[in-house]
Design a protein around this motif. Structure first.
Motif, PDB file in Angstrom:
ATOM      1  N   GLU A 395       0.895  -1.050  -0.069  1.00 25.60           N
ATOM      2  CA  GLU A 395       0.062   0.011  -0.265  1.00 25.60           C
ATOM      3  C   GLU A 395       0.785   1.275   0.074  1.00 25.60           C
ATOM      4  N   PHE A 396       2.240   1.055  -0.409  1.00 28.65           N
ATOM      5  CA  PHE A 396       2.966   2.208  -0.435  1.00 28.65           C
ATOM      6  C   PHE A 396       2.418   3.402  -1.282  1.00 28.65           C
ATOM      7  N   PRO A 397       2.339   4.608  -0.960  1.00 24.00           N
ATOM      8  CA  PRO A 397       3.131   5.289   0.063  1.00 24.00           C
ATOM      9  C   PRO A 397       2.340   5.675   1.172  1.00 24.00           C
ATOM     10  N   THR A 398       1.639   4.723   1.724  1.00 22.33           N
ATOM     11  CA  THR A 398       0.718   5.070   3.068  1.00 22.33           C
ATOM     12  C   THR A 398       1.515   5.471   4.248  1.00 22.33           C
ATOM     13  N   LEU A 399       0.998   6.296   5.002  1.00 25.73           N
ATOM     14  CA  LEU A 399       1.657   6.921   6.028  1.00 25.73           C
ATOM     15  C   LEU A 399       1.215   6.074   7.187  1.00 25.73           C
ATOM     16  N   GLU A 400       0.759   4.944   7.083  1.00 26.51           N
ATOM     17  CA  GLU A 400       0.524   3.923   8.035  1.00 26.51           C
ATOM     18  C   GLU A 400       1.472   2.884   7.975  1.00 26.51           C
ATOM     19  N   GLY A 401       1.570   1.940   8.927  1.00 29.27           N
ATOM     20  CA  GLY A 401       2.592   0.677   8.865  1.00 29.27           C
ATOM     21  C   GLY A 401       3.740   0.922   9.203  1.00 29.27           C
ATOM     22  N   LYS A 402       4.767  -0.468   9.249  1.00 29.63           N
ATOM     23  CA  LYS A 402       5.850  -0.208   9.890  1.00 29.63           C
ATOM     24  C   LYS A 402       6.934   0.431   9.289  1.00 29.63           C
ATOM     25  N   LEU A 403       6.820   0.714   8.090  1.00 27.59           N
ATOM     26  CA  LEU A 403       7.975   1.556   7.542  1.00 27.59           C
ATOM     27  C   LEU A 403       7.749   2.970   8.153  1.00 27.59           C
ATOM     28  N   HIS A 404       6.613   3.446   8.027  1.00 24.39           N
ATOM     29  CA  HIS A 404       6.303   4.834   8.580  1.00 24.39           C
ATOM     30  C   HIS A 404       6.719   4.751  10.394  1.00 24.39           C
ATOM     31  N   ASN A 405       6.361   3.790  10.791  1.00 26.98           N
ATOM     32  CA  ASN A 405       6.513   3.587  12.272  1.00 26.98           C
ATOM     33  C   ASN A 405       7.995   3.892  12.472  1.00 26.98           C
ATOM     34  N   PHE A 406       8.829   2.947  11.690  1.00 29.61           N
ATOM     35  CA  PHE A 406      10.313   2.943  12.000  1.00 29.61           C
ATOM     36  C   PHE A 406      10.939   4.336  11.797  1.00 29.61           C
ATOM     37  N   ARG A 407      10.359   5.135  10.775  1.00 25.32           N
ATOM     38  CA  ARG A 407      11.175   6.282  10.517  1.00 25.32           C
ATOM     39  C   ARG A 407      10.766   7.368  11.722  1.00 25.32           C
ATOM     40  N   LYS A 408       9.316   7.071  12.336  1.00 28.54           N
ATOM     41  CA  LYS A 408       9.234   7.960  13.394  1.00 28.54           C
ATOM     42  C   LYS A 408      10.028   7.653  14.574  1.00 28.54           C
ATOM     43  N   ASN A 409      10.369   6.355  14.992  1.00 28.00           N
ATOM     44  CA  ASN A 409      11.134   6.034  15.824  1.00 28.00           C
ATOM     45  C   ASN A 409      12.577   6.697  15.861  1.00 28.00           C
ATOM     46  N   LEU A 410      13.159   6.492  14.512  1.00 31.15           N
ATOM     47  CA  LEU A 410      14.284   7.101  14.331  1.00 31.15           C
ATOM     48  C   LEU A 410      14.618   8.603  14.432  1.00 31.15           C
ATOM     49  N   ARG A 411      13.421   9.290  14.243  1.00 26.47           N
ATOM     50  CA  ARG A 411      13.225  10.771  14.471  1.00 26.47           C
ATOM     51  C   ARG A 411      13.380  11.214  15.821  1.00 26.47           C
ATOM     52  N   VAL A 412      12.556  10.409  16.735  1.00 24.78           N
ATOM     53  CA  VAL A 412      12.423  10.979  18.107  1.00 24.78           C
ATOM     54  C   VAL A 412      13.570  10.092  18.938  1.00 24.78           C
ATOM     55  N   SER A 413      14.596   9.465  18.365  1.00 22.09           N
ATOM     56  CA  SER A 413      15.521   8.641  19.021  1.00 22.09           C
ATOM     57  C   SER A 413      16.906   9.784  19.029  1.00 22.09           C
ATOM     58  N   LYS A 414      17.391   9.730  20.525  1.00 27.53           N
ATOM     59  CA  LYS A 414      18.393  10.849  20.925  1.00 27.53           C
ATOM     60  C   LYS A 414      19.776  10.357  20.580  1.00 27.53           C
ATOM     61  N   GLN A 415      20.156  10.077  19.278  1.00 28.31           N
ATOM     62  CA  GLN A 415      21.631   9.389  19.265  1.00 28.31           C
ATOM     63  C   GLN A 415      22.598  10.590  19.038  1.00 28.31           C
TER      64      GLN A 415
END
Length: 434
Positions: A395-415
């Protein structure tokens, strides 16, 4: 006659030694100078370029020493504190058994490297990348004895484990290399998400040379500039992503034995089959960047594939364009298998810096970097990778699903970024000798 020649040879060697000793005696300390050295192509050694830039940022004069084949990053070339010091490269040695070729190569490299290290201004420190550790470590140690400098080694991996991939662990050369011979990688500040306007400029630049970046159809508007992924309204400068655009998959490699790209190619064959069977998946543009000895071999395999829904290109990107493309991509793939089981792939660090989710092939310590089902996925073979590609791009390029969630997690991680990590880990090693 032979005795006379030997005397002349000894006299010449003594004269050279005397001149070098006078040079050493005349040198006014290290002055905070640092020699950053790698027995490899400087343009393809981003880690050592980052070291040089970090040293220059703290006011050190840097001699960046290595082979000059590919263009280094523009910031390195523009820095007034960094001087490139080319090392002559031995090419075309194909006479005799491989063991003899390798021994001769190591001897010649040792002479070239030592000569180059001794002709630069005296450094306070020599910062050396390993691998390759043979003959680099021994030569750097000798140079440090001569200059009374300190030696710092960046242990990126163990050289003998990489050699064992092509020669076998019990080969005599591997045993010699093993006998002869931390700072976690962090992304440099260049690695971040790429704004859409910059993405468009990059796509248009790449479209001049690479077919997959060209638009699939003609634009309906006369006032627009279109790539395969973006469209720019030339009246107001507004950029949007094109409808029905392909997904952009990216991997980078030095095309060596520690990365088996047949795994990715087989997964792409399965992906093509899924699309043909009616699974709602996007077309793919797969970009594999880099240079290396096996590139022609894999390009031959790629040319035998006849995909309708997948396009593959293997460019060598300019140093400034590589982080921009990572920051524009939808998914990264890493096929790096640590030969030692101890080093973490820098390419994944850079991808995470761009908030780019990654599918990475399993090896022993990978879990320290790639958190399965959190910032990416770990696979063991081509079948698992194909299933992961299907799941992530459904269903690309939906803003749902794991691909979007992975990107959100990377954005909030404080590396930490490279500069912060370098200041905490490497800078203290330099002490006050600046």
């Amino acid at each position: 006659m032979a005795a006379g020649g030997a005397v002349l040879l000894l006299a010449g060697a003594a004269l050279v030694a005397a001149l070098l000793w006078r040079r050493r005696a005349a040198a006014a300390g290290g002055g905070g100078r640092v020699c950053v050295a790698v027995l490899g192509d400087l343009g393809r050694s981003p880690r050592m370029q980052y070291h040089a830039l970090s040293l220059a940022r703290h006011g050190h004069d840097v001699a960046l020493l290595g082979y000059v084949q590919s263009r280094p990053h523009g910031d390195v070339l523009r820095s007034g504190n960094i001087r490139l010091v080319p090392v002559a490269e031995l090419r075309g040695l194909r006479v005799g058994p491989k063991v003899c070729q390798y021994i001769i190569k190591v001897i010649v490299q040792a002479i070239q490297l030592l000569y180059t290290m001794l002709k630069i201004d005296q450094p306070s420190y020599i910062l050396l990348q390993n691998p390759p550790g043979l003959p680099s470590i021994a030569i750097a140690w000798v140079a440090c004895l001569f200059w009374r400098s300190k030696l710092i080694i960046d242990w990126h991996n163990y050289g003998y484990t990489i050699m064992s991939l092509s020669h076998g662990r019990n080969h005599p050369l591997v045993q010699i290399a093993k006998w002869a011979v931390t700072l976690y990688d962090k992304p440099a500040s260049y690695f971040k998400e790429t704004p859409l306007e910059i993405q468009h400029q990059l796509y248009m630049k790449l479209a001049k040379d690479y077919e997959p970046f060209k638009p699939r159809t003609e634009s309906l508007s006369l006032n627009s500039e279109t790539s395969a992924f973006t469209e720019k309204d030339e009246k107001n400068g507004h950029v949007v992503k094109t409808r029905g655009r392909p997904a952009l998959l990216i991997s980078s490699t030095s095309w060596t034995e520690d990365e088996d790209f047949s795994v990715l190619l087989k997964a792409l064959e399965d992906y093509e089959r899924y699309v043909n069977e009616g699974v709602k998946l996007p077309s793919l543009v797969c970009v594999i960047t880099g240079k290396g000895p096996l590139k022609d071999y894999y390009n031959g395999l790629i040319n035998k594939l006849h995909f309708k829904h997948i396009q593959i290109c293997t460019p060598w990107l300019e140093a400034e364009d590589y982080p921009l493309l990572l920051g524009s991509a939808d998914l990264g793939v890493c096929l790096h298998k640590s030969s030692s089981g101890l080093d973490l792939p820098m390419k994944v660090v850079d991808m995470f810096g761009c908030c780019l989710p990654v599918c990475a092939i399993h090896f022993e310590c990978l879990h320290e970097l790639v958190k399965h089902n959190e910032n990416g996925l770990i696979f063991r073979d081509s079948n698992e990778l194909a299933e992961q590609l299907k799941m992530l791009f459904l269903e690309f390029p939906t803003l749902e699903g794991k691909l979007h969630n992975f990107r959100k997690n990377l954005r909030v991680s404080k590396q930490l970024r490279w500069d912060e990590s370098w200041d905490q880990t490497v800078l203290p090693l330099l002490g006050q000798n600046k």
